[in-house]
Design a protein around this motif. Sequence first.
Motif, short mmCIF file in Angstrom:
data_model
loop_
_atom_site.label_atom_id
_atom_site.label_comp_id
_atom_site.label_asym_id
_atom_site.label_seq_id
_atom_site.Cartn_x
_atom_site.Cartn_y
_atom_site.Cartn_z
N LYS A 154 0.82 -1.21 0.00
CA LYS A 154 0.00 0.00 0.00
C LYS A 154 0.85 1.26 0.00
O LYS A 154 0.50 2.27 -0.65
N ASN A 155 1.98 1.24 0.72
CA ASN A 155 2.82 2.44 0.78
C ASN A 155 3.34 2.84 -0.60
O ASN A 155 3.37 4.01 -0.96
N ARG A 161 1.91 1.93 -3.53
CA ARG A 161 0.76 2.31 -4.35
C ARG A 161 0.35 3.76 -4.06
O ARG A 161 0.08 4.53 -4.98
N ASP A 162 0.34 4.13 -2.78
CA ASP A 162 -0.01 5.51 -2.42
C ASP A 162 1.02 6.50 -2.96
O ASP A 162 0.67 7.58 -3.45
N HIS A 163 2.29 6.11 -2.85
CA HIS A 163 3.38 6.97 -3.34
C HIS A 163 3.23 7.19 -4.85
O HIS A 163 3.33 8.33 -5.34
N SER A 184 0.48 6.75 -6.64
CA SER A 184 -0.79 7.43 -6.90
C SER A 184 -0.66 8.94 -6.71
O SER A 184 -1.16 9.73 -7.53
N ASN A 185 0.04 9.35 -5.67
CA ASN A 185 0.26 10.78 -5.42
C ASN A 185 1.08 11.41 -6.54
O ASN A 185 0.81 12.55 -6.96
N ASP A 233 -1.08 11.87 -9.60
CA ASP A 233 -1.95 13.03 -9.41
C ASP A 233 -1.20 14.32 -9.73
O ASP A 233 -1.75 15.25 -10.32
N SER A 286 3.26 -2.94 -7.45
CA SER A 286 2.46 -1.91 -6.78
C SER A 286 2.34 -0.65 -7.64
O SER A 286 1.27 -0.03 -7.69
N ALA A 293 -1.20 0.93 -9.17
CA ALA A 293 -1.59 2.33 -9.00
C ALA A 293 -1.87 2.97 -10.35
O ALA A 293 -2.86 3.73 -10.51
N GLN A 351 -5.16 1.73 -11.74
CA GLN A 351 -6.27 2.36 -11.03
C GLN A 351 -6.50 3.79 -11.52
O GLN A 351 -7.63 4.27 -11.56
N LYS A 352 -5.41 4.45 -11.93
CA LYS A 352 -5.51 5.82 -12.45
C LYS A 352 -5.83 5.85 -13.94
O LYS A 352 -5.79 6.90 -14.58
#
Length: 421
Positions: free
Chosen positions: A261-262, A264-266, A268-269, A272, A304, A308, A311-312
């Motif tokens: 998750k860490n 994927r979040d990285h 994803s940010n 963005d 990961s 991400a 998903q985007k």
Amino acid sequence: MTVFNQMQKTGCEPDRVTYCTLIDIHAKSGYLDIALDMYERMQEAGLSPDTFTYSVIINCLRKAGHLAAAHKLFCEMVNQGCVPNLVTYNIMIYLQAKARNYSAALQLYRDMQNAGFEPDKVTYSIVMEVLGHCGYSEEADSVFVEMKRRHWVPDEPVYGLLVDLYQAMLNAGLRPNVPTRNSQLSALLRVHRLQEAFHLLQDMLHLGLNHSLQTYTLLLSFCTEAQTSIEMRLCCQLMAVTCHPAHTFLSTMLASGPDGKNVRDHASNFLDLMHSEDRESKRGLVDAVVDFLHKNGLKEEAGSVWEAAAQKNVYPEAVREKSSCHWLINLHVMSDGTAVTALSRTLAWFRKQMIISGTCPNRIDIVTGWGRRSRVTETSLVRQAVQDLVKMFYFPFYTENGNSGCFVGCGDALSRRMHLL
């Protein structure tokens, strides 16, 4: 030749195919005089040449240095109603370029396209050289971009030619834009001129040209393919010079946690942050990042980042349901490392959905095409990587209807394997 003489002794008269075969093998073996002699014997036998014969003989004359005779034969070919093919056009464009008839070479290039033929790597290479000699550096750069867009992989001489063309552009006082500079950077990296690449990146900043996402993608892709630790270290320094947010993203990525998750979040940010970039540019960078991580043993992190990006909607056509329980996994626009990562994660997702819903796909098509990282025609690193993965896990995928660029799995065999995954 022995068989040829025997068939005549038995009363079997050679036809056009016989003569064309003999002309072709002698020409390719360097026996140009014998090939031309065969051509004369064919005409004496009352057999008119076809497009293939003309192309072979024209190439023979080219190799022998008889440029005027080759041009004359080409004109005869057209007058006889034989339509030139791509090979013939390539030969003639080369001949005109060799004779420094650059305007004639470019006219043949246009004629070829008007006749419905798409250029291949040979055509592009010749035309780029012609444009360079004419001083049309920007046009040569456009041809190079088109060549890569059509998935033809340039070879070393083409990249060397580009370096010379860009230098000529600078000497003429022209100011290249960012895309042109990126093409120049690609050429320098390809011929391993890293010091010049470093100066180019700094020069871009001095000229007020910001390094783009494509700039960083080129550097990262080269870093992935670096053959020595020294080369990789130098390339990392080049990436740092860009000061691009992509470098901050990559250099601050932590090791994957238990569920990833860490990372994927990285990722994803970062995506963005890059929302204003076009999808093609974002896809190119994600491909380079996933390929880099995968080939450097960071497979969890690679997976990961892929998730991400998926998903985007960076890869909108990568996984889709064609019909009920019939899925298509499209990998042909990816590098081999990204393709393997995407396929592994997608199959794992299928299994997760199967456990939740109790429904397994009835059919899965894995499209590899020839791959954008193909080195030669009909060879794909993507296809080979997918084939190796399928064999490793004993997946019941096969090719059907002679389409070697698509693996198909369906029925009970697929369902049983998915349960065991």
